[in-house]
Design a protein around this motif. Sequence first.
Motif, PDB file in Angstrom:
ATOM      1  N   VAL A   1       0.856  -1.183   0.000  1.00 49.54           N
ATOM      2  CA  VAL A   1       0.000   0.000   0.000  1.00 49.54           C
ATOM      3  C   VAL A   1       0.895   1.236   0.000  1.00 49.54           C
TER       4      VAL A   1
ATOM      5  N   ARG B   1       0.896   4.779   0.723  1.00 53.79           N
ATOM      6  CA  ARG B   1       0.059   5.775   1.375  1.00 53.79           C
ATOM      7  C   ARG B   1       0.255   7.178   0.810  1.00 53.79           C
TER       8      ARG B   1
ATOM      9  N   ASP C   1      -1.920   7.234  -2.148  1.00 57.26           N
ATOM     10  CA  ASP C   1      -3.317   7.280  -1.701  1.00 57.26           C
ATOM     11  C   ASP C   1      -3.720   8.719  -1.382  1.00 57.26           C
ATOM     12  N   ALA C   2      -2.860   9.395  -0.627  1.00 60.78           N
ATOM     13  CA  ALA C   2      -3.155  10.774  -0.220  1.00 60.78           C
ATOM     14  C   ALA C   2      -3.126  11.721  -1.415  1.00 60.78           C
TER      15      ALA C   2
ATOM     16  N   TYR D   1      -2.005   7.745  -8.826  1.00 59.13           N
ATOM     17  CA  TYR D   1      -1.079   6.617  -8.718  1.00 59.13           C
ATOM     18  C   TYR D   1      -0.013   6.629  -9.815  1.00 59.13           C
TER      19      TYR D   1
ATOM     20  N   PRO E   1      -4.830  -0.454  -3.365  1.00 56.57           N
ATOM     21  CA  PRO E   1      -5.150   0.933  -3.026  1.00 56.57           C
ATOM     22  C   PRO E   1      -5.662   1.024  -1.592  1.00 56.57           C
ATOM     23  N   ASP E   2      -5.893   2.226  -1.134  1.00 55.72           N
ATOM     24  CA  ASP E   2      -6.350   2.520   0.221  1.00 55.72           C
ATOM     25  C   ASP E   2      -7.412   1.507   0.685  1.00 55.72           C
TER      26      ASP E   2
ATOM     27  N   THR F   1      -9.261   1.521   3.154  1.00 60.60           N
ATOM     28  CA  THR F   1     -10.429   2.088   3.822  1.00 60.60           C
ATOM     29  C   THR F   1     -11.446   2.636   2.831  1.00 60.60           C
ATOM     30  N   ARG F   2     -11.140   2.574   1.550  1.00 62.65           N
ATOM     31  CA  ARG F   2     -12.043   3.106   0.531  1.00 62.65           C
ATOM     32  C   ARG F   2     -12.639   1.973  -0.293  1.00 62.65           C
TER      33      ARG F   2
ATOM     34  N   ASP G   1      -2.866   6.151  11.259  1.00 65.42           N
ATOM     35  CA  ASP G   1      -3.224   5.745   9.903  1.00 65.42           C
ATOM     36  C   ASP G   1      -4.377   4.734   9.909  1.00 65.42           C
TER      37      ASP G   1
ATOM     38  N   VAL H   1      -5.409   2.778   7.547  1.00 65.30           N
ATOM     39  CA  VAL H   1      -5.066   1.520   6.880  1.00 65.30           C
ATOM     40  C   VAL H   1      -4.408   0.569   7.874  1.00 65.30           C
TER      41      VAL H   1
END
Length: 353
Positions: free
Chosen positions: A86, A88, A91-92, A96, A126-127, A129-130, A152, A154
């Motif tokens: 991952v 991060r 992600d932020a 990509y 990818p993230d 949490t999404r 974090d 994740v």
Amino acid sequence: MLRGSIRRIRFRTGGAVTRARGITIKDVARRAGVSITAVSHALNDKGTLSAATREHIRTVADEMGYEADALARGLRRSTMGAVGLVLRSLDALGDYAPAGVDVFERFVGAAASQALARGLSLMLVPDLTRAPVPPLAFSLDGYIVTNPHVDDPVIARLEERGIPYVTYGRPPGRPDFTHWASEDDDASARLVLNHLATAGARSVALVRGTDPNAWNLEHQEIYLGWCEERGSTPRLYELPERAGVEGGVALADRILDEGLPDAVFCLTGRHAAGVQRGLIARGVRVPAQTMVVAGSDSEHARNSRPAVSALELNPVDSSAALLDILQSLIAGRPADAPRLTRARFRPRASTRR
């Protein structure tokens, strides 16, 4: 209404479900919401699972009718042989494939080849949490999480599911967490700052990103300490990573309006290239009047005119160290961690006087 063949289920006295035909080890992991490795560790008293996660897994396995010792024997033969990665920072960034930023490509390539050499597959994820989360994401044996943020989410998701993980860079605010590896940021930052001082810089401005990760926070701490040691007034600027080159160009105006420093140390190559372009557009001569350096090499830094001096990170050694630690965690062995590697400084025309 049931479609297809009806599965026959047997019950223990009292109604508890015993082993049902067609139930696999992966089914136990899926129902428990954890990885196959986590189930193995729970039933073998291995790894670093929390007591609550371990008990949850055992309860699910028992409800599905598996004897713990028999299930554990099967799990030892049933890891996925795959780990997740991952990124991060990307992600932020929400991008990509940011133009000119090849540091992530080099890290991914190095990690993939290192994993293959160990008989592992590497999956970019990818993230977590999404939504939607890739279907296999929580079945992987473990994870490498790069540049985690403060608190974090994740990492929280991985810990909730008992999935082993390591981080590229120390998770901020977690001094007791040791399962990480990275370049020695303290040594690297001081190498750059002392290089500038040797070239005559007395005042150095630092431009860091806004992501709350160890890369930004630790470099800021090192820089402030270096300024204090030398009796120099710090000049600290924060610029969102997504601002890129154009953000650096705009920041150059502010830097110049507040008084030209002897050097500008930008943590990202895109910011460094932009700051240099903006200063030159205002008539500043680089490196004669001020020097510019980047904390992470990039296509933008190399192709600037003058070329920008930069730190070249060490993805080969860093990814190897991370996989060493992760494989130990997956196997339930003590890990030799944390691990520090060495970045290489590439002096170029922007700091040569």
